[in-house]
Design a protein around this motif. Structure first.
Motif, PDB file in Angstrom:
ATOM      1  N   GLY A  88     -34.593  -2.186  15.875  1.00 20.45           N
ATOM      2  CA  GLY A  88     -34.744  -3.551  16.355  1.00 20.45           C
ATOM      3  C   GLY A  88     -34.656  -3.649  17.860  1.00 20.45           C
ATOM      4  N   SER A 112     -32.973  -8.858  17.103  1.00 15.63           N
ATOM      5  CA  SER A 112     -34.065  -8.941  16.133  1.00 15.63           C
ATOM      6  C   SER A 112     -34.226  -7.594  15.445  1.00 15.63           C
ATOM      7  CB  SER A 112     -35.374  -9.344  16.821  1.00 15.63           C
ATOM      8  OG  SER A 112     -35.751  -8.390  17.811  1.00 15.63           O
ATOM      9  N   THR A 114     -36.924  -4.956  13.769  1.00  9.54           N
ATOM     10  CA  THR A 114     -38.347  -4.600  13.771  1.00  9.54           C
ATOM     11  C   THR A 114     -38.737  -3.775  12.556  1.00  9.54           C
ATOM     12  OG1 THR A 114     -37.861  -2.667  15.173  1.00  9.54           O
ATOM     13  CG2 THR A 114     -38.517  -4.698  16.285  1.00  9.54           C
TER      14      THR A 114
END
Length: 335
Positions: A88, A112, A114
């Motif tokens: 991420g 976040s 990924t």
């Protein structure tokens, strides 16, 4: 003819070191890891994938000014508690003098994922959100001192290579400037160390005091812990916090030796300002007392041995270096 140091250091100078800043953050942040309570749960910063902004060091009136405002975006990888690999991004939109030293706002962290989302991956990120920020902010807090230590010598003209510059008082956050004066020029190690000869001068005692909404042991630690001192002096420090050991504050602008430490109520130390105005070889004795009440602690700084004629200057320095230094890191004062 070259300008004398006192004149040369008065003029504005500036040095852009943005690439050095990116390299510094890369070195310090890559491989930073946090582990969770569940077996195998761990997240590691792998690289900086984006770095935007500017890093500069300025000098005006013999004082160094750190000027930086950067966006630092990181890639991370980790292993969730179920054994799955997770990757991420961690985006930090502002790492700046204002967020790090002036504390004008908090650092913001945007996490976040990924790779594929899952409950275990979300749990890994939740763990990192709690445990990573203190480690990141410790790294950010060391950046201004590293900036001054690495590049300050390129901006400051010294009359004597064995003498550090006079420290500048720390100040509270300013709403009119994007940069705050750092406290001192970095010290330069002389080729040959010479013992300063003790001199006899007519002297007086200068005392300042203030009360803060803080515990005595916390203030004692701020005054003596080598890792915490730079938070309010905004410059490198050396302090073993033991009797008969040397210390150095404000990047070498103030030096001396601890005489006695009675935690958390009293510190006695020799004190000498490393500047042309302070008599060479002369030391004073700084006695710091901490008196805690139910909701605050009164700190009293009493410096004996101040050369006559320098009382007002030293009083302003003590108020600026110490009292306002504590205020600049958010310690509330009591009127």
């Amino acid at each position: 003819m070259a300008l004398p140091p006192s004149t040369a250091n008065w003029h504005w100078k500036n040095k852009n070191v943005t690439q050095w800043g990116r390299n510094w953050f890369t070195k310090e942040l890559e491989n930073l890891s946090v582990k969770g309570d569940k077996e195998g749960e761990e997240l590691t910063i792998t690289s900086i994938y984006e770095f935007e902004g500017d890093v500069e060091l300025g000098q005006r009136k013999s004082k160094l000014i750190t000027i930086y405002d950067c966006k630092v975006n990181l890639e991370w990888s980790g292993k969730a508690s179920d054994g799955s690999e997770v990757t991420g991004h961690l985006d930090i939109p502002e790492v700046s003098h204002e967020t790090t030293l002036d504390k004008s706002s908090d650092h913001q962290y945007f996490w976040s994922i990924t790779s594929g989302a899952s409950a275990a991956a979300e749990a890994l990120v939740a763990m990192a959100k709690t445990r990573a920020p203190p480690l990141l902010e410790e790294i950010f807090s060391r950046f201004p001192a590293a900036l001054i230590e690495t590049h300050g010598k390129d901006l400051t003209v010294s009359a004597d290579p064995s003498r550090s510059g006079t420290p500048a008082p720390a100040s509270a956050a300013s709403t009119t400037s994007a940069a705050t004066v750092a406290s001192a020029t970095p010290s330069v190690v002389p080729a040959v160390k010479k013992e300063a000869k003790k001199v006899s001068v007519n002297s007086a005692t200068v005392t300042v005091d203030a009360s803060f909404m803080a515990a005595a042991d916390d203030l004692f630690s701020l005054l003596t812990d080598e890792k915490r001192i730079p938070a309010w002096t905004r410059a490198p420090a050396q302090s073993a916090a033991k009797p008969d050991t040397d210390y150095s504050l404000f990047g070498g602008g103030v030096k001396g030796k601890y005489i006695s430490l009675d935690a958390p109520t009293k510190i006695v130390q020799t004190w000498a300002l490393q500047s042309p105005t302070w008599p060479s070889g002369h030391t004073g004795t700084l006695t710091t007392t901490l008196a805690q009440s139910s909701d605050s602690t009164k700190i009293t700084l009493s410096l004996a041995g101040v050369p006559l004629g320098m009382e007002d200057e030293i009083k302003k320095n003590l108020e600026g270096y110490y009292i306002h230094g504590f205020k600049s890191i958010g310690l509330g004062s009591v009127l």
